[in-house]
Design a protein around this motif. Structure first.
Motif, PDB file in Angstrom:
ATOM      1  N   ALA A  14       0.855  -1.250  -0.067  1.00 12.90           N
ATOM      2  CA  ALA A  14       0.099  -0.076   0.140  1.00 12.90           C
ATOM      3  C   ALA A  14       0.941   1.132  -0.004  1.00 12.90           C
ATOM      4  N   GLY A  15       0.465   2.038  -0.707  1.00 15.03           N
ATOM      5  CA  GLY A  15       1.306   3.544  -0.893  1.00 15.03           C
ATOM      6  C   GLY A  15       2.155   3.500  -2.210  1.00 15.03           C
ATOM      7  N   GLY A  16       2.382   2.476  -2.708  1.00 12.69           N
ATOM      8  CA  GLY A  16       3.355   2.157  -3.847  1.00 12.69           C
ATOM      9  C   GLY A  16       2.538   2.578  -5.260  1.00 12.69           C
ATOM     10  N   SER A  17       3.639   2.188  -6.233  1.00 18.05           N
ATOM     11  CA  SER A  17       2.976   2.430  -7.544  1.00 18.05           C
ATOM     12  C   SER A  17       3.487   1.479  -8.421  1.00 18.05           C
ATOM     13  N   LEU A  18       2.570   1.499  -9.542  1.00 24.20           N
ATOM     14  CA  LEU A  18       2.670   0.584 -10.737  1.00 24.20           C
ATOM     15  C   LEU A  18       2.430   1.182 -12.029  1.00 24.20           C
ATOM     16  N   ARG A  19       3.178   0.779 -13.022  1.00 26.61           N
ATOM     17  CA  ARG A  19       2.779   1.223 -14.264  1.00 26.61           C
ATOM     18  C   ARG A  19       2.341   0.184 -15.211  1.00 26.61           C
ATOM     19  N   LEU A  20       1.146   0.167 -15.708  1.00 27.98           N
ATOM     20  CA  LEU A  20       0.481  -0.850 -16.601  1.00 27.98           C
ATOM     21  C   LEU A  20       0.880  -0.409 -18.153  1.00 27.98           C
ATOM     22  N   SER A  21       1.177  -1.193 -18.895  1.00 28.00           N
ATOM     23  CA  SER A  21       1.446  -1.031 -20.214  1.00 28.00           C
ATOM     24  C   SER A  21       0.330  -1.991 -21.042  1.00 28.00           C
ATOM     25  N   CYS A  22       0.001  -1.427 -22.243  1.00 31.38           N
ATOM     26  CA  CYS A  22      -0.906  -2.146 -23.277  1.00 31.38           C
ATOM     27  C   CYS A  22      -0.415  -1.992 -24.504  1.00 31.38           C
ATOM     28  N   VAL A  23       0.085  -2.901 -25.107  1.00 32.54           N
ATOM     29  CA  VAL A  23       0.353  -2.593 -26.608  1.00 32.54           C
ATOM     30  C   VAL A  23      -0.753  -2.991 -27.491  1.00 32.54           C
ATOM     31  N   VAL A  24      -1.062  -2.157 -28.309  1.00 34.06           N
ATOM     32  CA  VAL A  24      -2.117  -2.420 -29.222  1.00 34.06           C
ATOM     33  C   VAL A  24      -1.653  -2.677 -30.732  1.00 34.06           C
ATOM     34  N   PHE A  67      -4.425   7.900 -10.363  1.00 36.04           N
ATOM     35  CA  PHE A  67      -4.177   7.138 -11.270  1.00 36.04           C
ATOM     36  C   PHE A  67      -3.969   8.359 -12.513  1.00 36.04           C
ATOM     37  N   ASN A  68      -3.090   7.783 -13.562  1.00 41.82           N
ATOM     38  CA  ASN A  68      -3.084   8.703 -14.789  1.00 41.82           C
ATOM     39  C   ASN A  68      -2.901   8.020 -16.187  1.00 41.82           C
ATOM     40  N   ILE A  69      -3.754   8.021 -17.254  1.00 42.71           N
ATOM     41  CA  ILE A  69      -3.759   7.457 -18.470  1.00 42.71           C
ATOM     42  C   ILE A  69      -3.020   8.259 -19.547  1.00 42.71           C
ATOM     43  N   SER A  70      -2.237   7.416 -20.231  1.00 45.20           N
ATOM     44  CA  SER A  70      -1.673   8.321 -21.339  1.00 45.20           C
ATOM     45  C   SER A  70      -1.440   7.263 -22.394  1.00 45.20           C
ATOM     46  N   GLN A  81      -0.478   4.695 -15.136  1.00 46.94           N
ATOM     47  CA  GLN A  81       0.187   4.993 -13.993  1.00 46.94           C
ATOM     48  C   GLN A  81      -0.684   4.994 -12.760  1.00 46.94           C
ATOM     49  N   MET A  82      -0.297   4.126 -11.821  1.00 40.00           N
ATOM     50  CA  MET A  82      -0.881   4.019 -10.630  1.00 40.00           C
ATOM     51  C   MET A  82      -0.170   4.373  -9.402  1.00 40.00           C
ATOM     52  N   ASN A  83      -0.751   5.310  -8.628  1.00 38.97           N
ATOM     53  CA  ASN A  83       0.152   5.941  -7.334  1.00 38.97           C
ATOM     54  C   ASN A  83      -0.783   5.723  -6.263  1.00 38.97           C
ATOM     55  N   SER A  84      -0.160   5.729  -5.192  1.00 40.89           N
ATOM     56  CA  SER A  84      -0.796   5.968  -3.690  1.00 40.89           C
ATOM     57  C   SER A  84      -1.659   4.667  -3.881  1.00 40.89           C
ATOM     58  N   LEU A  85      -1.228   3.493  -4.225  1.00 39.96           N
ATOM     59  CA  LEU A  85      -2.346   2.283  -4.260  1.00 39.96           C
ATOM     60  C   LEU A  85      -2.802   1.938  -2.973  1.00 39.96           C
ATOM     61  N   THR A  86      -3.939   1.532  -3.026  1.00 41.50           N
ATOM     62  CA  THR A  86      -4.345   0.796  -1.678  1.00 41.50           C
ATOM     63  C   THR A  86      -4.944  -0.718  -1.879  1.00 41.50           C
ATOM     64  N   PRO A  87      -5.171  -1.250  -0.692  1.00 44.67           N
ATOM     65  CA  PRO A  87      -5.615  -2.787  -0.960  1.00 44.67           C
ATOM     66  C   PRO A  87      -6.861  -2.921  -1.901  1.00 44.67           C
TER      67      PRO A  87
END
Length: 123
Positions: A14-24, A67-70, A81-87
């Motif tokens: 909790a409190g961490g960050s992850l960035r997801l990617s999607c190749v289209v 979160f932010n999308i780009s 981009q996902m920040n301040s993640l919670t359960p």
């Protein structure tokens, strides 16, 4: 053939960050919505963030400000981009695309989906 392939999921505290990617690939429409959706165990799939071909961005209420999308149009990659993640953010996250604009967070209006990537947030 349209293909969407997600990556970047994993386990984080909790409190961490992850960035997801999607190749289209194979998606060549000039008018579109592309978005991120998630489905937690025992819950309905919900819209997280989406972007349309005009560059308009929309977020689900629970992720606004965190979160932010780009997108990288040249590489045809959609990011979350996902920040301040919670359960409560624990879920399978899916990338989706459709060849129509409008309200882009509607789950049932998408016809192209990736296989999903799991995000698990521990307390």
């Amino acid at each position: 053939q349209v293909q969407l392939v997600e990556s970047g999921g994993g386990s984080v505290q909790a409190g961490g960050s992850l960035r997801l990617s999607c190749v289209v690939s194979g998606f060549t429409y000039s008018t579109y919505c592309m978005g991120w959706f998630r489905q937690a165990a025992g819950k309905a799939r919900e819209g997280v963030a989406a972007i349309d071909s005009d560059g308009s961005i929309m977020f689900g209420y629970s992720v606004k400000g965190r979160f932010n999308i780009s997108q990288d149009n040249a590489k045809k990659i959609l990011y979350l981009q996902m920040n301040s993640l919670t359960p409560e953010d624990t879920a399978m996250y899916y990338c989706a695309a459709r060849a129509r604009g409008g309200y882009c967070l509607g789950v049932y209006e998408y016809n192209h989906w990736g296989q999903g990537t799991q995000v698990t947030v521990s307390s």
